[in-house]
Design a protein around this motif. Sequence first.
Motif, PDB file in Angstrom:
ATOM      1  N   ALA A 276       0.653  -1.343   0.108  1.00 44.26           N
ATOM      2  CA  ALA A 276       0.016  -0.029   0.056  1.00 44.26           C
ATOM      3  C   ALA A 276       0.919   1.256  -0.066  1.00 44.26           C
ATOM      4  O   ALA A 276       0.479   2.289  -0.369  1.00 44.26           O
ATOM      5  CB  ALA A 276      -0.796  -0.041   1.252  1.00 44.26           C
ATOM      6  N   ALA A 277       2.152   1.130   0.457  1.00 37.18           N
ATOM      7  CA  ALA A 277       2.884   2.181   0.406  1.00 37.18           C
ATOM      8  C   ALA A 277       3.125   2.933  -0.722  1.00 37.18           C
ATOM      9  O   ALA A 277       3.155   2.364  -1.836  1.00 37.18           O
ATOM     10  CB  ALA A 277       4.330   2.091   0.830  1.00 37.18           C
ATOM     11  N   GLU A 278       3.015   4.543  -0.580  1.00 36.86           N
ATOM     12  CA  GLU A 278       3.277   5.223  -1.926  1.00 36.86           C
ATOM     13  C   GLU A 278       4.684   4.925  -2.420  1.00 36.86           C
ATOM     14  O   GLU A 278       4.909   5.044  -3.708  1.00 36.86           O
ATOM     15  CB  GLU A 278       3.201   6.612  -1.412  1.00 36.86           C
ATOM     16  N   PHE A 279       5.763   4.797  -1.358  1.00 38.26           N
ATOM     17  CA  PHE A 279       7.087   4.554  -2.056  1.00 38.26           C
ATOM     18  C   PHE A 279       7.721   3.939  -0.526  1.00 38.26           C
ATOM     19  O   PHE A 279       7.283   4.268   0.486  1.00 38.26           O
ATOM     20  CB  PHE A 279       7.945   5.392  -2.760  1.00 38.26           C
ATOM     21  N   PHE A 280       8.502   3.351  -0.865  1.00 38.27           N
ATOM     22  CA  PHE A 280       9.633   2.461   0.250  1.00 38.27           C
ATOM     23  C   PHE A 280      10.954   3.333   0.267  1.00 38.27           C
ATOM     24  O   PHE A 280      11.585   3.381  -0.735  1.00 38.27           O
ATOM     25  CB  PHE A 280       9.648   1.017   0.091  1.00 38.27           C
ATOM     26  N   VAL A 281      11.465   3.529   1.516  1.00 32.69           N
ATOM     27  CA  VAL A 281      12.777   4.320   1.689  1.00 32.69           C
ATOM     28  C   VAL A 281      13.565   3.415   2.632  1.00 32.69           C
ATOM     29  O   VAL A 281      13.085   2.868   3.714  1.00 32.69           O
ATOM     30  CB  VAL A 281      12.601   5.573   2.095  1.00 32.69           C
ATOM     31  N   TYR A 282      14.758   3.043   2.046  1.00 36.30           N
ATOM     32  CA  TYR A 282      15.619   2.300   3.160  1.00 36.30           C
ATOM     33  C   TYR A 282      17.135   3.158   3.047  1.00 36.30           C
ATOM     34  O   TYR A 282      17.931   3.048   2.207  1.00 36.30           O
ATOM     35  CB  TYR A 282      15.996   0.966   2.377  1.00 36.30           C
TER      36      TYR A 282
END
Length: 373
Positions: A276-282
């Motif tokens: 569901a995330a708009e985008f993922f950040v690592y």
Amino acid sequence: MKNYKIFVDAHIFDGEFQGTLTYVKELYLKILFLNPNITLYFGANKIENIKEYFGNHPNVRYIQYSSTRSFCRIFIEIPKIINELGFTHAHFQYVIPFVKNRNCKYIVTIHDILFNDFSNDFSFFYRLQRNILFFLSAKRCDYLLTVSDYSKQKIAKQFNIKTNKIIITPNAVSDDYFHFKTSKNESKIYISDRYAVQNFILYVSRIEPRKNQNLLVTAFVKEKLWKKGFALVLIGDNTLHSGLFDNISSLRKEIKKSIFWFEKVNDLDLKNFLNAAEFFVYPSKAEGFGIPPLEAGALCTPVVCSNTTAMADFDFFNPYFFDPNNYEEFVKIINQMTQNRKSIDLSAIQSTIKGKYSWEESAKIMLEKVISV
């Protein structure tokens, strides 16, 4: 065909969820599938956590530890178990017992030794204890495994071990991520209903200094992403103090209400968060591997990923691939992602991850180079 009887120290299932648990679970699920002549004995305090994944498989047995202290478990109880039950192999994560049974082959997976390269992020005692135990385990085991070429090179150099003595059994992505059939919109509704979060940027992994979550929170605040309608979701155990929650607590109330932290979520909810995330950040500065961004990519979620240490191999995330020590570069990419993420070829990234990172291939390496030799 020879029957193999393998003891697996699975105490990792007793505590917080982390990559090591995924490694043990996925590796042995595939090994059981590939070789029916193997019987596994999992040892843990909370064996119900292991049964959640392995159930009543005919080739799986469970051993309930009586000791809860790590020293007693690894140096007293486990040697006794191995002596009494007569295993062909025994597999440990990071540390093997001091006393070995000569009829049993000892396997140890050392996932990383990041505490040496990034010593400022770990206490002196943490580093001292692990350097001693990991070094002795690496030198005394019959088979030394790790999960990436980055970790292999670092272990070889710092422990003075020939690289041909270290076997890589790479981490990978579970098949169920590729088979997850829930649509993006369905996952958004699911997360909104259960967690009251919408339009969110996601981070998943433990909270500790090297994971660098402060970089993400700083950018979220300074770039006023909360004013642009984004929320920030952090999922993971608070393992080592990083000052993250002190920083969040100091923020204005109107900003804090857009930042959510969930210490633990179940496997289904995690997949829905990632989907569901708009985008993922690592933004991690250091990883021995780094599974979470691959899981996000496997679900066709846009990913912004650090390019250091073992994550340098994840260049398929270009151009959203950044130096975590360069704040300006990170902010530029974050702002690009908020505006242009629909132009990313997510299916191509998913296909690359599926082809390159396979638990079945790691299991085959384990069977061919360790168990069946």
